[in-house]
Design a protein around this motif. Structure first.
Motif, PDB file in Angstrom:
ATOM      1  N   GLN A 172       5.768  10.271  -0.264  1.00 21.72           N
ATOM      2  CA  GLN A 172       4.957   9.053  -0.223  1.00 21.72           C
ATOM      3  C   GLN A 172       5.875   7.868   0.096  1.00 21.72           C
ATOM      4  O   GLN A 172       7.036   7.862  -0.283  1.00 21.72           O
ATOM      5  N   GLY A 173       5.354   6.876   0.798  1.00 20.38           N
ATOM      6  CA  GLY A 173       6.114   5.679   1.110  1.00 20.38           C
ATOM      7  C   GLY A 173       5.291   4.448   0.789  1.00 20.38           C
ATOM      8  O   GLY A 173       4.109   4.538   0.449  1.00 20.38           O
ATOM      9  N   LEU A 174       5.917   3.291   0.910  1.00 15.69           N
ATOM     10  CA  LEU A 174       5.251   2.031   0.603  1.00 15.69           C
ATOM     11  C   LEU A 174       5.298   1.100   1.810  1.00 15.69           C
ATOM     12  O   LEU A 174       6.359   0.896   2.407  1.00 15.69           O
ATOM     13  N   ILE A 175       4.142   0.547   2.150  1.00 17.15           N
ATOM     14  CA  ILE A 175       4.077  -0.535   3.135  1.00 17.15           C
ATOM     15  C   ILE A 175       4.019  -1.816   2.333  1.00 17.15           C
ATOM     16  O   ILE A 175       3.016  -2.099   1.668  1.00 17.15           O
ATOM     17  N   HIS A 176       5.099  -2.584   2.350  1.00 11.22           N
ATOM     18  CA  HIS A 176       5.100  -3.868   1.649  1.00 11.22           C
ATOM     19  C   HIS A 176       4.121  -4.789   2.361  1.00 11.22           C
ATOM     20  O   HIS A 176       3.909  -4.686   3.568  1.00 11.22           O
ATOM     21  N   ILE A 177       3.513  -5.725   1.636  1.00 12.44           N
ATOM     22  CA  ILE A 177       2.512  -6.621   2.208  1.00 12.44           C
ATOM     23  C   ILE A 177       3.067  -7.389   3.411  1.00 12.44           C
ATOM     24  O   ILE A 177       2.346  -7.661   4.360  1.00 12.44           O
ATOM     25  N   SER A 178       4.364  -7.682   3.416  1.00 10.14           N
ATOM     26  CA  SER A 178       4.969  -8.404   4.537  1.00 10.14           C
ATOM     27  C   SER A 178       5.106  -7.528   5.775  1.00 10.14           C
ATOM     28  O   SER A 178       5.320  -8.031   6.869  1.00 10.14           O
ATOM     29  N   ALA A 205       0.844  -1.196   0.000  1.00 10.53           N
ATOM     30  CA  ALA A 205       0.000   0.000   0.000  1.00 10.53           C
ATOM     31  C   ALA A 205       0.882   1.250   0.000  1.00 10.53           C
ATOM     32  O   ALA A 205       1.903   1.304   0.695  1.00 10.53           O
ATOM     33  N   PHE A 206       0.460   2.244  -0.775  1.00 10.44           N
ATOM     34  CA  PHE A 206       1.169   3.513  -0.827  1.00 10.44           C
ATOM     35  C   PHE A 206       0.545   4.455   0.195  1.00 10.44           C
ATOM     36  O   PHE A 206      -0.677   4.546   0.300  1.00 10.44           O
ATOM     37  N   VAL A 207       1.412   5.154   0.934  1.00  9.93           N
ATOM     38  CA  VAL A 207       0.945   6.038   2.003  1.00  9.93           C
ATOM     39  C   VAL A 207       1.562   7.417   1.800  1.00  9.93           C
ATOM     40  O   VAL A 207       2.788   7.551   1.666  1.00  9.93           O
ATOM     41  N   ALA A 208       0.713   8.451   1.795  1.00  2.63           N
ATOM     42  CA  ALA A 208       1.185   9.829   1.702  1.00  2.63           C
ATOM     43  C   ALA A 208       1.552  10.291   3.103  1.00  2.63           C
ATOM     44  O   ALA A 208       0.726  10.254   4.018  1.00  2.63           O
TER      45      ALA A 208
END
Length: 130
Positions: free
Chosen positions: A32-38, A23-26
């Protein structure tokens, strides 16, 4: 562009997009950053949309910043209650104990004694068409 974020910072952001891998998070208007599914939840996550949705405000921790691409990796899992190893999740079970003796040296002797009989039985079965 200088990034004012550091690894270990805990921030609040808004989920702007969800892909099968994360998921991409502002974090602000420009970053913006990314939360990897793991990093979404402790344990196996089959579908990230069961945990996050677009528009959701979420508390995240910065776990990595790529120095060259300036990509920010985020985690929700780091902020969850850590697993308590002092409490066993599963009860211990007793192992079956087998009788053994160091002084008995049978080895393959029982097989050797029965092998000729087994071969004869197999040849009889083959000749009978079984």
């Amino acid at each position: 562009m200088e990034i004012d974020y550091r690894i270990g910072m805990v921030l609040e952001g808004r989920v702007t997009g969800i892909q099968p891998y994360g998921a991409f998070v502002a974090l602000d208007e420009e970053t913006q950053g990314l939360i990897h599914i793991s990093e979404c939840h402790h344990g196996f996550v089959e579908d990230i949309q069961k945990y996050l949705e677009v528009g959701q405000k979420i508390k995240v921790m910065i776990i990595d910043i790529d120095e060259y691409t300036k990509k920010i990796s985020l985690s929700v899992r780091c902020l969850e209650k850590p697993f308590d190893f002092s409490k066993p999740k599963y009860t211990r079970y007793q192992h079956k104990k087998y009788w053994t003796s160091r002084h008995v040296y049978e080895g393959f002797t029982p097989i050797k004694q029965r092998l000729d009989h087994w071969v004869d039985e197999a040849l009889d079965d083959i000749s009978k068409g079984k």
